[in-house]
Design a protein around this motif. Structure first.
Motif, PDB file in Angstrom:
ATOM      1  N   PHE A  21     -27.495  46.751   0.887  1.00 16.70           N
ATOM      2  CA  PHE A  21     -27.528  45.922   1.529  1.00 16.70           C
ATOM      3  C   PHE A  21     -26.819  44.576   0.857  1.00 16.70           C
ATOM      4  O   PHE A  21     -26.728  44.718  -0.375  1.00 16.70           O
ATOM      5  CB  PHE A  21     -29.046  45.461   2.071  1.00 16.70           C
ATOM      6  CG  PHE A  21     -29.612  46.415   3.044  1.00 16.70           C
ATOM      7  CD1 PHE A  21     -29.894  47.630   2.727  1.00 16.70           C
ATOM      8  CD2 PHE A  21     -29.408  46.140   4.463  1.00 16.70           C
ATOM      9  CE1 PHE A  21     -30.455  48.688   3.332  1.00 16.70           C
ATOM     10  CE2 PHE A  21     -30.178  47.044   5.248  1.00 16.70           C
ATOM     11  CZ  PHE A  21     -30.212  48.295   4.865  1.00 16.70           C
ATOM     12  N   ARG A  22     -26.690  43.441   1.300  1.00 19.45           N
ATOM     13  CA  ARG A  22     -26.225  42.342   0.693  1.00 19.45           C
ATOM     14  C   ARG A  22     -26.777  41.030   1.253  1.00 19.45           C
ATOM     15  O   ARG A  22     -27.073  40.883   2.371  1.00 19.45           O
ATOM     16  CB  ARG A  22     -24.745  41.933   0.571  1.00 19.45           C
ATOM     17  CG  ARG A  22     -24.206  41.831   1.943  1.00 19.45           C
ATOM     18  CD  ARG A  22     -22.468  42.006   1.730  1.00 19.45           C
ATOM     19  NE  ARG A  22     -21.708  41.925   2.914  1.00 19.45           N
ATOM     20  CZ  ARG A  22     -20.441  41.888   3.056  1.00 19.45           C
ATOM     21  NH1 ARG A  22     -19.895  42.419   2.027  1.00 19.45           N
ATOM     22  NH2 ARG A  22     -19.840  41.632   4.165  1.00 19.45           N
ATOM     23  N   GLN A  23     -27.071  40.011   0.351  1.00 18.27           N
ATOM     24  CA  GLN A  23     -27.401  38.724   0.810  1.00 18.27           C
ATOM     25  C   GLN A  23     -26.588  37.286   0.052  1.00 18.27           C
ATOM     26  O   GLN A  23     -26.508  37.217  -1.049  1.00 18.27           O
ATOM     27  CB  GLN A  23     -28.778  38.518   0.545  1.00 18.27           C
ATOM     28  CG  GLN A  23     -29.562  37.448   1.104  1.00 18.27           C
ATOM     29  CD  GLN A  23     -31.069  37.246   1.106  1.00 18.27           C
ATOM     30  OE1 GLN A  23     -31.703  38.112   0.442  1.00 18.27           O
ATOM     31  NE2 GLN A  23     -31.786  36.688   2.085  1.00 18.27           N
ATOM     32  N   GLU A  40     -29.210  35.731   5.844  1.00 17.34           N
ATOM     33  CA  GLU A  40     -30.059  36.635   5.985  1.00 17.34           C
ATOM     34  C   GLU A  40     -29.401  38.071   4.980  1.00 17.34           C
ATOM     35  O   GLU A  40     -28.224  38.358   5.131  1.00 17.34           O
ATOM     36  CB  GLU A  40     -30.665  37.194   7.288  1.00 17.34           C
ATOM     37  CG  GLU A  40     -31.231  35.915   7.920  1.00 17.34           C
ATOM     38  CD  GLU A  40     -31.816  36.535   9.393  1.00 17.34           C
ATOM     39  OE1 GLU A  40     -32.539  35.564  10.046  1.00 17.34           O
ATOM     40  OE2 GLU A  40     -31.487  37.404   9.598  1.00 17.34           O
ATOM     41  N   ARG A  41     -30.575  38.787   4.696  1.00 16.62           N
ATOM     42  CA  ARG A  41     -29.904  40.058   4.176  1.00 16.62           C
ATOM     43  C   ARG A  41     -29.151  41.048   5.270  1.00 16.62           C
ATOM     44  O   ARG A  41     -29.711  41.098   6.367  1.00 16.62           O
ATOM     45  CB  ARG A  41     -31.242  40.682   3.426  1.00 16.62           C
ATOM     46  CG  ARG A  41     -30.611  42.036   2.637  1.00 16.62           C
ATOM     47  CD  ARG A  41     -31.701  42.387   1.600  1.00 16.62           C
ATOM     48  NE  ARG A  41     -32.234  41.542   0.871  1.00 16.62           N
ATOM     49  CZ  ARG A  41     -33.164  41.780  -0.096  1.00 16.62           C
ATOM     50  NH1 ARG A  41     -33.728  42.947  -0.419  1.00 16.62           N
ATOM     51  NH2 ARG A  41     -33.610  40.888  -0.907  1.00 16.62           N
ATOM     52  N   TYR A  92     -26.214  42.140  -4.034  1.00 16.90           N
ATOM     53  CA  TYR A  92     -25.934  43.464  -3.278  1.00 16.90           C
ATOM     54  C   TYR A  92     -27.328  44.290  -3.948  1.00 16.90           C
ATOM     55  O   TYR A  92     -27.741  44.387  -5.030  1.00 16.90           O
ATOM     56  CB  TYR A  92     -24.920  44.236  -3.593  1.00 16.90           C
ATOM     57  CG  TYR A  92     -23.534  43.991  -3.022  1.00 16.90           C
ATOM     58  CD1 TYR A  92     -23.043  42.832  -3.280  1.00 16.90           C
ATOM     59  CD2 TYR A  92     -22.963  44.577  -1.962  1.00 16.90           C
ATOM     60  CE1 TYR A  92     -21.971  41.990  -2.440  1.00 16.90           C
ATOM     61  CE2 TYR A  92     -21.922  44.370  -1.178  1.00 16.90           C
ATOM     62  CZ  TYR A  92     -21.233  42.962  -1.518  1.00 16.90           C
ATOM     63  OH  TYR A  92     -20.464  42.514  -0.693  1.00 16.90           O
ATOM     64  N   TYR A  93     -27.917  44.839  -2.921  1.00 13.12           N
ATOM     65  CA  TYR A  93     -29.200  45.386  -3.301  1.00 13.12           C
ATOM     66  C   TYR A  93     -29.181  47.056  -2.600  1.00 13.12           C
ATOM     67  O   TYR A  93     -28.606  47.319  -1.623  1.00 13.12           O
ATOM     68  CB  TYR A  93     -30.345  44.921  -2.464  1.00 13.12           C
ATOM     69  CG  TYR A  93     -30.582  43.288  -2.736  1.00 13.12           C
ATOM     70  CD1 TYR A  93     -30.043  42.477  -1.908  1.00 13.12           C
ATOM     71  CD2 TYR A  93     -31.744  43.128  -3.577  1.00 13.12           C
ATOM     72  CE1 TYR A  93     -30.176  41.204  -2.140  1.00 13.12           C
ATOM     73  CE2 TYR A  93     -31.879  42.071  -4.055  1.00 13.12           C
ATOM     74  CZ  TYR A  93     -31.131  40.942  -3.492  1.00 13.12           C
ATOM     75  OH  TYR A  93     -31.592  39.591  -3.907  1.00 13.12           O
ATOM     76  N   ILE A 152     -33.491  47.030   7.958  1.00 15.54           N
ATOM     77  CA  ILE A 152     -34.085  46.805   6.650  1.00 15.54           C
ATOM     78  C   ILE A 152     -35.488  47.294   6.468  1.00 15.54           C
ATOM     79  O   ILE A 152     -35.964  47.995   5.387  1.00 15.54           O
ATOM     80  CB  ILE A 152     -34.136  45.060   6.349  1.00 15.54           C
ATOM     81  CG1 ILE A 152     -32.710  44.500   6.329  1.00 15.54           C
ATOM     82  CG2 ILE A 152     -35.181  44.827   5.260  1.00 15.54           C
ATOM     83  CD1 ILE A 152     -32.989  42.987   6.143  1.00 15.54           C
ATOM     84  N   TRP A 204     -36.885  48.968  -3.092  1.00 15.39           N
ATOM     85  CA  TRP A 204     -35.797  47.868  -3.297  1.00 15.39           C
ATOM     86  C   TRP A 204     -35.460  47.693  -4.642  1.00 15.39           C
ATOM     87  O   TRP A 204     -36.312  47.727  -5.432  1.00 15.39           O
ATOM     88  CB  TRP A 204     -35.633  46.729  -2.466  1.00 15.39           C
ATOM     89  CG  TRP A 204     -35.828  47.037  -0.930  1.00 15.39           C
ATOM     90  CD1 TRP A 204     -36.907  47.212  -0.039  1.00 15.39           C
ATOM     91  CD2 TRP A 204     -34.878  46.675   0.071  1.00 15.39           C
ATOM     92  NE1 TRP A 204     -36.627  47.426   1.142  1.00 15.39           N
ATOM     93  CE2 TRP A 204     -35.127  46.935   1.227  1.00 15.39           C
ATOM     94  CE3 TRP A 204     -33.275  46.434  -0.036  1.00 15.39           C
ATOM     95  CZ2 TRP A 204     -34.263  46.932   2.400  1.00 15.39           C
ATOM     96  CZ3 TRP A 204     -32.592  46.180   0.831  1.00 15.39           C
ATOM     97  CH2 TRP A 204     -33.268  46.495   2.120  1.00 15.39           C
ATOM     98  N   GLY A 239     -31.370  43.947  -7.426  1.00 17.05           N
ATOM     99  CA  GLY A 239     -29.893  43.319  -6.929  1.00 17.05           C
ATOM    100  C   GLY A 239     -28.928  42.994  -7.901  1.00 17.05           C
ATOM    101  O   GLY A 239     -29.401  42.872  -9.174  1.00 17.05           O
TER     102      GLY A 239
END
Length: 123
Positions: free
Chosen positions: A37-39, A44-45, A94-95, A107, A113, A116
């Motif tokens: 995922f990215r934020q 928002e993520r 990036y997670y 999510i 998690w 990042g």
């Protein structure tokens, strides 16, 4: 518990490439679907990519399809995100995430998690 540590982020010029890694420890890595995922700042993520426990199924956000490739090496307890043709809109933290409910874009489908890694695309 599963501990996840991302690496490989950095500064890259538009059109360049980076490969992110996410090393897992704790419970059996191969039992988990993995996601990236990215934020971005002020946003928002969002989902980027996901891969099934075996690596046989992969999923991508439309925004990265054809440019990013997710893969995993269960022998090394590591998942990768190869990012090509990067553009400034890819700038984000990036997670990686691990979950047992199957790979997907939600999510809340992931239980663990990482902290990042920053990716900045700029000239």
């Amino acid at each position: 518990q599963v501990q996840l540590v991302e690496s490989g982020g950095g500064l890259v010029q538009p059109g360049g490439s980076l490969r992110l890694s996410c090393a897992a420890s704790g419970r059996t890595f191969s039992n988990y679907a993995m996601g990236w995922f990215r934020q971005a700042p002020g946003k928002e993520r969002e989902f980027v990519a996901a891969i099934s426990w075996s690596g046989g199924s992969t999923y991508y956000a439309d925004s990265v399809k054809g440019r990013f490739i997710i893969s995993r090496d269960n022998a090394k307890n590591t998942v990768y995100l190869q990012m090509n043709s990067l553009n400034p809109e890819d700038t984000a933290v990036y997670y990686c995430a691990a979950g047992q409910r199957g790979p997907g874009p939600r999510i809340d489908g992931y239980d663990y998690w990482g902290q990042g890694t920053q990716v900045t695309v700029s000239s």
